[in-house]
Design an enzyme around this catalytic site. Structure first.
Site, short mmCIF file in Angstrom:
data_model
loop_
_atom_site.label_atom_id
_atom_site.label_comp_id
_atom_site.label_asym_id
_atom_site.label_seq_id
_atom_site.Cartn_x
_atom_site.Cartn_y
_atom_site.Cartn_z
N LYS A 65 -7.79 -0.25 5.84
CA LYS A 65 -6.39 0.37 5.84
C LYS A 65 -6.27 1.24 7.21
O LYS A 65 -5.02 1.31 7.61
CB LYS A 65 -6.34 1.36 4.65
CG LYS A 65 -5.02 2.06 4.58
CD LYS A 65 -3.73 1.37 4.23
CE LYS A 65 -2.55 1.87 4.40
NZ LYS A 65 -2.02 3.11 4.52
N GLU A 68 -0.42 -1.39 12.50
CA GLU A 68 1.14 -0.96 12.73
C GLU A 68 1.73 0.05 13.61
O GLU A 68 2.70 -0.33 14.28
CB GLU A 68 1.26 -0.26 11.23
CG GLU A 68 2.65 0.26 10.68
CD GLU A 68 2.31 1.22 9.42
OE1 GLU A 68 1.70 0.55 8.47
OE2 GLU A 68 2.74 2.30 9.46
N SER A 118 -0.51 -0.06 0.82
CA SER A 118 0.43 -0.16 2.18
C SER A 118 1.58 -0.73 1.50
O SER A 118 1.61 -1.49 0.50
CB SER A 118 -0.45 -0.76 3.30
OG SER A 118 0.98 -0.87 4.24
N HIS A 150 -5.19 -1.44 9.58
CA HIS A 150 -3.92 -1.75 9.26
C HIS A 150 -3.09 -0.77 10.07
O HIS A 150 -2.00 -1.37 10.53
CB HIS A 150 -3.70 -1.88 7.59
CG HIS A 150 -2.36 -2.00 7.32
ND1 HIS A 150 -1.42 -0.83 7.11
CD2 HIS A 150 -1.45 -2.88 6.67
CE1 HIS A 150 -0.35 -1.26 6.83
NE2 HIS A 150 -0.31 -2.47 6.62
N ASN A 151 -3.33 0.42 9.62
CA ASN A 151 -2.36 1.57 10.19
C ASN A 151 -2.42 1.57 11.88
O ASN A 151 -1.29 1.55 12.39
CB ASN A 151 -2.62 2.87 9.76
CG ASN A 151 -2.11 3.11 8.29
OD1 ASN A 151 -1.80 1.94 7.41
ND2 ASN A 151 -2.10 4.15 7.80
#
Ligand code: NBP
Length: 485
Positions: free
Chosen positions: A186, A193, A131, A189-190
């Protein structure tokens, strides 16, 4: 090209691949590169990579031949079938003990499958989240590797040297866990986000509706916020976006159509939360908000028919801005708490041993959600690695208790103004639900039992004992099973 002279090979020379290669080159690694459209290899070698020790290959065979053993090949291609195709192309040229790394945004079940299938062939597979976008890839991304643990010693040094570093020099990269754990983290994480971005957009909308702030004023407000608790990459770039002008001098942000795109990782998080039964409501709302925004034509038509409330401007400018700031901060806390709840459940489901403080550290620098706030999450797990929920940590509970009056005022204003704040609102509803000793689910259980004989537990009996009432006098004696799905 000298055979077996390169430390690593990389396939996929789009924005992420090119920048990762240059980053690796800066750190002294010799990288061989290949791309499906082979002309892009020469173009890259002659332009961006000119003067570096990067080596261009015109076929997979040539790429593999250039690599030291055990060979390390990293894929930075479009996620999905493309990754399987590239692996198939690579396999005939590799031997046991070689390592394939997928650095794209692959869905974690695919990484689970690939790790297992390749292990059976003697190939060590890593699925890693990367990222930080273009700049991160070039100067230090956050890297979240998982997969076959036997592969980690072979890539650890390269990954940790090219990763972002936090203040004390720790790299934003560490082993996450087996199989799809890296891609799972991940994905979360996204998802987070998506949530962070939606919260910022709701703050922007409220500030416009309540105070009519211009782009220049919004630039100032966000720049100010970035100096305090909200200090983060996304707040920083938001401030910069408000300062950007189009060629005619008008704010660039006002020229952009309000129809959001998405590439799937937020949706995967929402789907996974439903599958695991974890209420990750804020990320879900953030995904739906993008969906609603994309219905532009329908919204334009509806705006001619459906009216909203009339309202006057906010009275106290400073107080209103502070209320919105605190609403954003509290909602962000809920979003991260929900994301961590989901990771905890997934770890149980998949048999991963996730290091929650370590994950916060990996996100602390390099990636899109990097922020001062992540330091607080790291501290919470350092204090208590068994913490059941972030909201129960001293710092989080104290802040939420103190800021909630502002948070509630901001949402009341949004309702008065008719400004949609799905993420702010769902966060507050979650807070009120999570802290509720008693919810109205007693009535819900009664309804289920009434129409479907689904049974219920009683407040005056031990948990695990199930009862059925013949509500109408017309039901039979048989009840439904008590299982939950
Ligand atoms: P893209 O996601 O746009 O992928 C482009 C690359 O995939 C090109 O090298 C292209 O080759 C190759 N490719 C495609 Br498309 N179809 C292929 C096929 N059938 N066989 C072989 N190669 C194929 O590039 P990106 O934005 O650099 O992202 C790379 C990966 O990293 C993706 O998984 C992405 O989700 C992830 N990611 C992106 C970002 C970001 O900010 N962009 C951040 C983090 C992670 P070609 O040149 O021949 O078309």
């Amino acid at each position: 090209m000298q055979k077996e002279s390169c430390d690593i090979g990389l396939i996929g020379l789009a924005v992420m691949g090119q920048n990762l290669v240059l980053n690796m080159n800066d750190h002294g690694y010799r990288v061989a590169v290949f791309n499906r459209t082979v002309s892009k290899v020469d173009d890259f070698i002659q332009n961006e990579a000119a003067g570096t020790q990067v080596v261009g290959a015109h076929s997979i065979e040539e790429l593999v031949a250039a690599l030291k053993r055990p060979r390390r090949v990293m894929l930075m291609v479009k996620a999905g079938e493309t990754v399987d195709q590239m692996i198939e192309h690579l396999l005939p040229h590799l031997e046991k003990g070689d390592i394939i790394i997928d650095g794209g945004n692959s869905h974690f079940p695919d990484t689970n499958r690939r790790t297992k299938d390749l292990a059976e062939k003697g190939i060590l597979f890593i699925g890693t989240g990367v990222s930080g976008g273009e700049e991160g890839a070039r100067f230090g991304p956050s890297i979240m590797p998982g997969g076959n643990p036997a592969a980690w010693p072979h890539v650890k040094e390269i990954f940790q040297s090219i990763a972002a570093k936090v203040e004390d020099g720790s790299p934003c990269c560490d082993w996450v866990g087996e199989n799809g754990a890296g891609h799972y983290v991940k994905m979360i994480h996204n998802g987070i986000e998506y949530g962070d971005m939606q919260l910022i957009c709701e703050a922007y909308d409220l500030l416009r509706a309540g105070l009519g702030l211009s782009a220049d004023e919004l630039h100032e407000v966000f720049a100010e916020w970035n100096k305090g608790e909200l200090d983060s990459y996304l707040i920083e770039i938001t401030s910069e976006i408000f300062a950007k002008r189009d060629e005619d001098g008008a704010p660039m942000v006002d020229k952009i159509l309000d129809a959001a795109g998405q590439k799937g990782t937020g949706k995967w998080t929402g789907v996974n939360s439903l599958e695991l039964g974890v209420p990750v409501t804020l990320i879900g709302e953030a995904v739906y908000a993008r969906c609603l925004s994309a219905m532009k034509d329908e919204r334009v038509a509806a705006s001619k028919i459906l009216t909203g409330p009339k309202h006057s401007a906010a009275q106290d400018r400073a107080e209103f801005i502070e209320d919105v700031r605190r609403a954003l901060y509290c909602s962000k806390m809920i979003s991260y708490a929900q994301g961590y709840m989901l990771m905890r459940e997934a770890a149980k489901d998949q048999g991963w041993k996730l290091n929650f403080g370590g994950i916060a550290l990996m996100w602390r620098g390099g990636c899109i959600i990097r922020s001062r706030f992540l330091g607080k999450i790291k501290e919470a797990f350092d204090k208590n690695p068994q913490l059941t929920n972030l909201l129960l940590d001293d710092f989080f509970s104290r802040t939420l208790n103190e800021y909630q009056a502002s948070w509630r005022r901001a949402i009341i204003k949004a309702i008065e103004y008719g400004v949609p704040t799905p993420a702010f609102s769902t966060a507050l509803s979650f807070f009120d639900g999570y802290r509720a000793e008693r919810l109205p689910a007693n009535l819900l259980q009664a309804q289920r039992d009434f129409f479907g004989a689904h049974t219920y537990e009683r407040v005056d009996k031990p948990r695990g004992e199930f009862f059925h009432t013949n509500w109408t006098g017309r039901g039979g004696r048989v009840s439904s099973g008590t299982y939950n799905v």
